[in-house]
Design a protein around this motif. Structure first.
Motif, short mmCIF file in Angstrom:
data_model
loop_
_atom_site.label_atom_id
_atom_site.label_comp_id
_atom_site.label_asym_id
_atom_site.label_seq_id
_atom_site.Cartn_x
_atom_site.Cartn_y
_atom_site.Cartn_z
N SER A 430 0.81 -1.22 0.00
CA SER A 430 0.00 0.00 0.00
C SER A 430 0.84 1.26 0.00
O SER A 430 0.29 2.37 -0.01
CB SER A 430 -0.91 0.01 1.23
OG SER A 430 -0.15 0.05 2.42
N GLY A 496 -5.47 -2.94 3.71
CA GLY A 496 -6.38 -1.87 4.10
C GLY A 496 -5.86 -1.05 5.27
O GLY A 496 -5.99 0.18 5.28
N LEU A 497 -5.25 -1.71 6.25
CA LEU A 497 -4.69 -0.97 7.37
C LEU A 497 -3.50 -0.12 6.95
O LEU A 497 -3.27 0.96 7.51
CB LEU A 497 -4.29 -1.94 8.48
CG LEU A 497 -5.44 -2.65 9.19
CD1 LEU A 497 -4.92 -3.69 10.17
CD2 LEU A 497 -6.31 -1.64 9.92
N THR A 500 -4.95 2.93 5.41
CA THR A 500 -5.51 3.76 6.48
C THR A 500 -4.42 4.59 7.15
O THR A 500 -4.62 5.78 7.44
CB THR A 500 -6.20 2.87 7.53
OG1 THR A 500 -7.23 2.11 6.91
CG2 THR A 500 -6.79 3.71 8.65
N THR A 501 -3.27 4.00 7.38
CA THR A 501 -2.15 4.74 7.98
C THR A 501 -1.69 5.86 7.06
O THR A 501 -1.40 6.98 7.51
CB THR A 501 -0.99 3.79 8.29
OG1 THR A 501 -1.45 2.73 9.13
CG2 THR A 501 0.14 4.53 8.97
N VAL A 503 -3.45 7.47 4.72
CA VAL A 503 -4.47 8.52 4.69
C VAL A 503 -4.42 9.35 5.96
O VAL A 503 -4.53 10.59 5.92
CB VAL A 503 -5.86 7.90 4.49
CG1 VAL A 503 -6.95 8.95 4.67
CG2 VAL A 503 -5.97 7.25 3.12
N LEU A 504 -4.24 8.70 7.09
CA LEU A 504 -4.15 9.41 8.36
C LEU A 504 -2.95 10.35 8.37
O LEU A 504 -3.04 11.49 8.87
CB LEU A 504 -4.05 8.41 9.50
CG LEU A 504 -4.06 8.98 10.92
CD1 LEU A 504 -5.39 9.67 11.20
CD2 LEU A 504 -3.84 7.87 11.94
N ILE A 525 -12.45 0.91 -0.73
CA ILE A 525 -11.31 1.78 -0.48
C ILE A 525 -11.19 2.83 -1.57
O ILE A 525 -10.88 4.01 -1.31
CB ILE A 525 -10.01 0.95 -0.38
CG1 ILE A 525 -10.08 0.00 0.81
CG2 ILE A 525 -8.80 1.85 -0.27
CD1 ILE A 525 -8.86 -0.88 0.98
N PHE A 528 -13.68 5.60 -0.90
CA PHE A 528 -13.25 6.44 0.22
C PHE A 528 -12.15 7.39 -0.19
O PHE A 528 -12.19 8.59 0.13
CB PHE A 528 -12.78 5.55 1.37
CG PHE A 528 -12.14 6.29 2.50
CD1 PHE A 528 -12.91 7.04 3.38
CD2 PHE A 528 -10.76 6.23 2.69
CE1 PHE A 528 -12.31 7.73 4.42
CE2 PHE A 528 -10.16 6.91 3.73
CZ PHE A 528 -10.94 7.66 4.59
#
Length: 744
Positions: A430, A496-497, A500-501, A503-504, A525, A528
């Motif tokens: 990712s 996915g995680l 998420t990291t 994007v954060l 995803i 989003f």
């Protein structure tokens, strides 16, 4: 006979004891069954001392009293095991002995009052109504029960008569005296603290019934204590000028400022620390304070008769609470900082080599370039995820009574390592999806949490069907790790995680989110990311309107040109708001619950440090350093000589500049003076405004020169740190001068 171990197992009859708080509660509500482990420390009698060289008659035995709780941050390793914590501290104190003699003069913990939450959580999120003690001695009507379930562990207090102090039958025991709502537990704590204060004032306590010499309490260990609950003992300690060691920066600051107690040793913050590390530092500090010697290799167990007694009832959930994933992530802070510094060094070294070689690159340089890239990939994408997986698997593995053998622990490490590497490699896919990369820490935590229950099921299967030991170990050590790692990969959880990291990280740094569309990205995803991208572009257009652009800084000094192309415009005042939120949030428990996890996730799989880490450095570390430096320049007025103020300020200043920690030392002075309090918010706000406009990256918990070196904007971090330090220094000096003038 001093090296003989006595092991006694006795059945403890609950029905024949006098009523305690836990039994009072059982009359009103059903009390869960629990097991109390009592560690017995049997001191040798006179007849057993014939083979021991007699010490000098002037030798006096010292003991230590411990007060406090498991703390608010829960960012430590081992904070959920109260018995092990007290036993470790006691064992390390026994290693203190005279410089020229091997015979110990410290008898360890003679008294202890320790409270921990049954769910293994922290106290930061509990309001005053949750911890404030009940009236009527803590056993009042059920309607007054407040706060989460908590357990009270004691040493040196009779289990039958809690009001009596020192009735331990010549033995060191850790008793779970009571379990119930926190408000009732704290009411009982106050009763025990009054008894402890009487003991300190009399200094005639003889907790060791069979010792050759009298002993006295010569120091206090405070573990995130609540000073209002321990006012009696702290006042007695202040009158006796007892030194204080311990952890919990907020409470230690209050102890030094309000009770003028001297702080010694490595006392201070305990983020990402272990019980053994803290206990050794405290023992070393006490040895220096007493003019004695601490030897970490000294066999303290040889001078004791230690055994474990159980009273025959089952353990409650509170005594075996598992640490949360947030707590485990924070405990991995050393790995995050080490990887961050290493990646920064590699990037600077590689850039210097490239500039020296120019366009004519030799074969040696190409080989170095390839090796550096491999090392960088391992550090960015594999190391942290694997570390979190191993740490989570070992921390959340229940021991269920007897401790696990080394072989079981090795098998768990094998499975966690295999799962961590596979999960981290899957999460690294990712990294190229978004403009801020990905991350492997969250995926590693999830994989580590899955390993213990899966291993338990597989172990039961092997036992039931008589699988050989070798095959069982292969299935547990290799098969479980492979299965969990492949599940994280094929289920898309790691992928996915990781996204998420990333994007954060984009949201925290106000960076434009650009992502590459691919068939491998799941539709959810993709939707989003597209929605978030359109929202950012909409804000970009609004901020560029002529009538709106004046609310965003466009100066090349405060906001460099490259910022405008890669990052979103930040409205004026957002940075100031961030700074004030950091200062206020650190006082009410937001730091360990929100700020520190976000800092670690921002650093995960990133070449650079963290924007929130730079805010942490300026708003907390440098603000505290400025306040403490002001107290050293102009000491605040004190009726007790000011030794506590000086020791606290000097220790906090050194720790903040050289270690980037112990920020809680400034809180008592902020509470006392409105000038100092307001200056802290102003300094934090101004420094954060510069940091966010220039997107300065940094980190706390490191020496200040190293923070400046590893920052992406060294000018920005120096200016922001200087403002935070200078404003607080001037305000503290002014406030102390004003207080001295008004006092005289």
């Amino acid at each position: 006979g001093i090296r003989n171990y006595q092991r006694k197992v006795s059945n403890f009859d609950n029905h024949n004891r006098k009523t305690t708080l836990s039994q009072q509660l059982s009359q009103q509500q059903e009390t869960p069954t629990y097991k109390v482990e009592i560690l017995v420390f049997q001191w040798p009698s006179t007849k057993n001392m014939t083979s021991i060289p007699k010490p000098r008659q002037s030798t006096e035995y010292y003991t230590v009293a411990l007060i406090g709780s498991s703390g608010g941050g829960t960012a430590t390793l081992g904070h959920t095991n109260s018995i092990e914590l007290l036993t470790t501290i006691h064992s390390e104190l026994l290693r203190i002995h005279q410089i020229d003699e091997e015979f110990p003069v410290c008898l360890g913990l003679s008294h202890a009052i320790f409270v921990s939450l049954c769910d293994g959580g922290g106290f930061d999120s509990i309001g005053e109504e949750g911890w404030k003690p009940d009236e009527d001695d803590g056993i009042s009507d059920v309607k007054k029960d407040r706060g989460p379930p908590a357990a009270l562990f004691t040493v040196g207090f009779s289990l039958i008569e809690p009001s009596q102090c020192g009735d331990t039958d010549g033995q060191f025991r850790v008793d779970q005296m009571a379990i119930g709502p926190l408000s009732q537990i704290n009411a009982l704590v106050q009763k025990l603290d009054d008894a402890l204060a009487s003991t300190i004032q009399s200094q005639k306590n003889t907790p060791i019934q069979n010792s050759l010499h009298n002993s006295s309490i010569r120091a206090i260990i405070s573990l995130s204590s609540k000073p209002s609950l321990h006012h009696s003992s702290l006042s007695a300690a202040s009158q006796s000028s007892l030194p204080v060691a311990g952890s919990g920066g907020t409470s230690l600051g209050i102890l030094a400022s309000q009770y003028d107690l001297k702080i010694i040793g490595n006392s201070g913050g305990s983020v990402a620390s272990t019980t053994l590390t803290k206990a050794r530092g405290w023992a070393r500090g006490l040895a220096v304070e007493w003019g004695m010697e601490y030897d970490a290799n000294y066999d303290s167990g040889a001078n004791s008769f230690m055994t474990v007694r159980e009273n025959g009832v089952e353990r409650s959930d509170g005594m075996s609470a598992l640490p949360s994933l947030k707590s485990i992530l924070e405990a991995a802070l050393p790995s995050f900082l080490s990887v961050c510094v290493a990646l920064r060094f590699l990037s600077l070294w590689f850039a210097e080599d490239a500039s020296e070689e120019g366009e004519s690159c030799s074969n040696i340089f190409l080989q170095n370039q390839q090796s550096v890239r491999v090392l960088e990939y391992a550090l960015r994408h594999i190391a942290l995820g694997t570390t979190c997986c191993v740490l989570c698997a070992t921390s959340r593995c229940r021991n269920d009574g007897a401790s696990k053998s080394n072989e079981d622990q090795c098998t768990l490490l094998l499975a966690a390592t295999v799962a961590g590497v596979i999960t981290s490699a899957s999460a690294s896919l990712s990294a190229h999806v978004t403009s801020c990369g990905g991350g492997s820490a969250l995926a590693g935590l999830l994989a580590g949490a899955c390993i213990p229950p899966v291993m338990s099921k597989i172990s039961e299967f092997c036992i039931r069907y008589h699988v050989t030991a070798t095959m069982t170990n292969i299935l547990l050590g290799g098969g479980v790790g492979m299965a969990v790692g492949l599940f994280m990969h094929f289920s898309g959880a790691a992928y996915g995680l990781g996204i998420t990291t990333g994007v954060l990280r984009c949201l925290m740094r106000w960076k434009r989110l650009n992502f590459s569309r691919s068939e491998n990205i799941p539709s959810s995803i993709d939707i989003f990311l597209s929605t978030l991208h359109h929202l950012q572009e909409y804000w970009w257009k609004i901020a560029k309107y002529p009538n709106q652009s004046r609310f965003c800084i466009s100066s090349s000094i405060i906001s460099p040109t490259m910022i405008s192309t890669q990052f979103l415009p930040v409205p004026i005042g957002i940075g100031f708001l961030y700074g004030c939120l950091f200062v206020y949030g650190s006082k009410i428990g937001f730091y360990h619950s929100i700020f520190l996890p976000l800092i670690l996730l921002e650093m995960d799989s990133s070449k650079d440090a963290s924007l929130f880490g730079a805010m942490d450095q300026c708003t907390l570390v440098m603000v505290c350093a400025g306040i403490c430096a002001g107290n050293l320049a102009v000491p605040p007025p004190s009726n007790r000589g000011g030794a506590g103020h000086h020791s606290l300020s000097w220790k906090a200043l050194k720790t903040n500049i050289l270690c980037g920690d112990f920020v809680e030392a400034a809180y008592p002075y902020m509470e006392k003076s409105k000038v100092v309090n307001v200056s802290a918010y102003i300094a934090a706000g101004l420094s954060c405004e510069i940091l966010i406009q220039r997107r300065v990256l940094g980190s706390a918990y490191l020496p200040l020169p190293l923070v400046i070196w590893m920052s992406n904007d060294r000018v920005g971090i120096c200016v922001a740190s200087g403002i935070a330090f200078g404003v607080c220094f001037v305000a503290t000096v002014f406030s102390n001068i004003q207080s001295v003038v008004f006092t005289t």
